[in-house]
Design a protein around this motif. Structure first.
Motif, PDB file in Angstrom:
ATOM      1  N   GLU A 186      -0.620   9.850   4.502  1.00 43.27           N
ATOM      2  CA  GLU A 186      -1.495   9.281   3.478  1.00 43.27           C
ATOM      3  C   GLU A 186      -2.873   9.162   4.114  1.00 43.27           C
ATOM      4  OE1 GLU A 186      -3.249   5.379   1.725  1.00 43.27           O
ATOM      5  OE2 GLU A 186      -2.087   5.452   3.572  1.00 43.27           O
TER       6      GLU A 186
ATOM      7  N   HIS B  49       8.168   2.147  -6.081  1.00 39.94           N
ATOM      8  CA  HIS B  49       6.917   2.411  -6.785  1.00 39.94           C
ATOM      9  C   HIS B  49       6.095   1.135  -6.953  1.00 39.94           C
ATOM     10  CE1 HIS B  49       8.207   6.451  -7.553  1.00 39.94           C
ATOM     11  NE2 HIS B  49       9.277   6.053  -8.221  1.00 39.94           N
TER      12      HIS B  49
ATOM     13  N   ARG C  21       0.874  -1.171   0.000  1.00 38.50           N
ATOM     14  CA  ARG C  21       0.000   0.000   0.000  1.00 38.50           C
ATOM     15  C   ARG C  21       0.910   1.219   0.000  1.00 38.50           C
ATOM     16  NH1 ARG C  21      -3.970   0.341   4.142  1.00 38.50           N
ATOM     17  NH2 ARG C  21      -3.995   2.563   3.684  1.00 38.50           N
ATOM     18  N   ASP C  22       0.341   2.373  -0.191  1.00 37.99           N
ATOM     19  CA  ASP C  22       1.161   3.583  -0.198  1.00 37.99           C
ATOM     20  C   ASP C  22       1.696   3.833   1.213  1.00 37.99           C
ATOM     21  OD1 ASP C  22       2.361   5.793  -1.325  1.00 37.99           O
ATOM     22  OD2 ASP C  22       0.661   7.111  -0.954  1.00 37.99           O
TER      23      ASP C  22
ATOM     24  N   HIS D 159      11.227   2.257   0.348  1.00 35.06           N
ATOM     25  CA  HIS D 159      10.024   2.254  -0.473  1.00 35.06           C
ATOM     26  C   HIS D 159      10.380   2.099  -1.948  1.00 35.06           C
ATOM     27  CE1 HIS D 159      10.545   6.868  -0.693  1.00 35.06           C
ATOM     28  NE2 HIS D 159      10.743   6.421  -1.916  1.00 35.06           N
TER      29      HIS D 159
ATOM     30  N   GLY E  47       1.433   4.892  -5.821  1.00 39.98           N
ATOM     31  CA  GLY E  47       2.033   5.053  -4.508  1.00 39.98           C
ATOM     32  C   GLY E  47       3.309   4.256  -4.376  1.00 39.98           C
ATOM     33  N   ARG E  48       3.865   4.265  -3.178  1.00 36.56           N
ATOM     34  CA  ARG E  48       5.131   3.583  -2.904  1.00 36.56           C
ATOM     35  C   ARG E  48       4.954   2.620  -1.744  1.00 36.56           C
ATOM     36  NH1 ARG E  48       8.350   8.967  -2.044  1.00 36.56           N
ATOM     37  NH2 ARG E  48       6.208   9.689  -1.731  1.00 36.56           N
TER      38      ARG E  48
END
Length: 481
Positions: free
Chosen positions: A99, A333, A78-79, A331, A338-339
């Protein structure tokens, strides 16, 4: 054997950080004048490192046992950018850039997961100086009084820049309460400040590490080290500028500084390049003093290319020094946007970092040669030198001082040129045990390609030998990931 050399340049993939004995890693980049040379790097002892147990040696000789490269794991899909990870008690805590919350967080029983994303906002209220919307790159540490200290970057309402604030909590999951009514670090004439992290030295001295956001105003960006009291918020003396954005491969951007100490060496990890692209990567610099001078790695530690595209834009890294094995948490992409948060095994080759799954290059000509020789001015070859005339039954090149963080499967990529009439090969020996052979399709002399073979390596130091097989091939380098 005679050779008619047809000069041709074929660029190989970029690989990932520092000159380390035979080792160079990272994307091809401008070399800083102060970059360490192999002679300046502590000498390895491959003979001792190559003394594998019989079990490991047997595994290394078993082609069936060797599988593909182990890449970093996506542990939070997830981001969750700019992850900061620490172990408090028996639980691992991760914090990220905003976020939907000022301070998103997650927990896990192990760095490799499973991670549970928490529904609460660990920082429900920002400092009076800040407004919501750009709350970035948190860092949580435990103070000597048992309380938890948060550094966070937020949007400075009065200036529209980014500045660093502090907050405290009695629990690592918050809620954190802001300290004071003003930012902790806010040099507006230098663009503001972002990306704070904490470091406690072996003598107990605490430091705050941060970046002035020069990119925001077209000014020079520096990484700063500031000594602080045990409370983490009382400055002791002034800040020292220790690293700046001065290399072409950094694209003018350095950020996300994190310091750890290995033996007597301070290792400063940082990200570079535009974070929205796959040009974003992770590098590092080393020093014998917390306040420098720091020497940057020759090449990046992790790039999209060094990970063979398994992670795009690997950055925002945090170092987790752990009894169960050190990890690099960062992190990358996501296809979904998101990252996400990734975890990779991290090892220390004489105090220099090596990340499992990120290619490390070893120049063949710096190995130990037997009845073969180095050919210089090899057009298109890495460093312009290759090992040639591996033509006799007793010819071989030993590439030693190969360091890997954990025992297991790795991919061996050999840069080669084959001007023979047909496919050539070399025998492969790992730590003294036969490991089959590697084949090289015809390319023509000085037309450089890569051949790949999976091998099993032991944690720590390894030696790989390429010996005479069929036909004739020159060797430029090997890369291990």
């Amino acid at each position: 054997m005679s050779r008619a050399f047809s000069r041709a340049l074929v660029a190989g993939p970029a690989v990932a950080a520092l000159t380390l004995g035979l080792l160079t890693t990272g994307s091809a980049a401008a070399t800083p004048a102060a970059a360490p040379s192999p002679a300046a790097t502590p000498a390895a002892t491959p003979a001792a490192g190559a003394a594998a147990s019989s079990d490991v040696a047997a595994a290394a000789g078993d082609d069936v046992a060797a599988q593909a490269t182990v890449r970093p794991s996506l542990v939070l899909d997830r981001d969750f950018p700019d992850p900061d990870v620490s172990k408090f008690g028996d639980t691992y805590y991760a914090y990220a850039t905003n976020e939907g919350k000022n301070l998103p967080w997650a927990t896990a029983p192990d760095p490799d997961g499973p991670w549970t994303y928490r529904s609460t906002d660990a920082l429900p209220d920002l400092g009076a100086w800040a407004k919501e919307g750009r709350t970035w790159a948190p860092d949580v540490s435990r103070r000597s009084d048992g309380r938890y200290l948060l550094y966070y970057t937020a949007w400075h309402a009065a200036s529209d820049r980014q500045c660093i604030g502090a907050a405290l909590s009695d629990s690592p999951g918050g809620p954190f309460a802001p300290v004071g009514t003003q930012p902790l670090v806010c040099p507006l004439d230098a663009g503001g400040a972002i990306d704070a992290s904490s470091f406690v030295d072996t003598d107990g001295t605490r430091y705050l590490v941060w970046k002035n956001d020069g990119n925001a105003i077209g000014a020079t960006t520096w990484i700063h080290v500031q000594r602080v009291a045990a409370d983490g918020i009382t400055f002791q003396g002034g800040a020292t500028q220790v690293l700046r954005n001065d290399r072409a491969d950094e694209a003018g951007i350095i950020e996300a500084p994190v310091i750890t100490k290995v033996g007597g060496r301070y290792v400063l990890f940082y990200s570079a390049g535009p974070y929205t692209t796959n040009q974003y990567g992770t590098s590092y610099a080393v020093s014998s003093s917390i306040t420098g001078p720091y020497t940057k790695a020759f090449r990046f530690l992790m790039t999209t290319d060094s990970l063979d595209g398994a992670v795009g834009g690997p950055g925002g890294a945090d170092v987790l020094r752990d009894a169960g094995g050190d990890k690099l948490v960062f992190h990358g992409h996501r296809a979904a946007g998101g990252r996400g948060m990734y975890v990779a095994d991290l090892g220390w080759a004489d105090g220099y970092p090596v990340v499992r799954g990120s290619r490390v290059r070893y120049e063949a000509e710096r190995g130990t040669l037997n009845n073969c020789s180095v050919r210089e001015n090899a057009a298109g070859a890495s460093d312009g030198k290759v090992v040639a005339y591996i033509d006799h039954a007793d010819s071989f090149v030993d590439v030693g001082s190969i360091y890997v963080p954990t025992t297991g499967s790795y991919s061996l990529h050999v840069g080669y040129a084959n001007g023979s009439a047909g496919t050539a090969s070399h025998t492969v020996t790992v730590n003294g045990a036969a490991a089959g052979s590697i084949s090289y399709p015809v390319t023509g002399w000085d037309t450089w390609r890569q051949a790949t073979k999976d091998v099993t390596l032991q944690a720590g130091w390894n030696t790989i030998r390429l010996g005479k097989g069929t036909a004739f091939t020159e060797v430029d380098y090997i890369e291990v990931a």
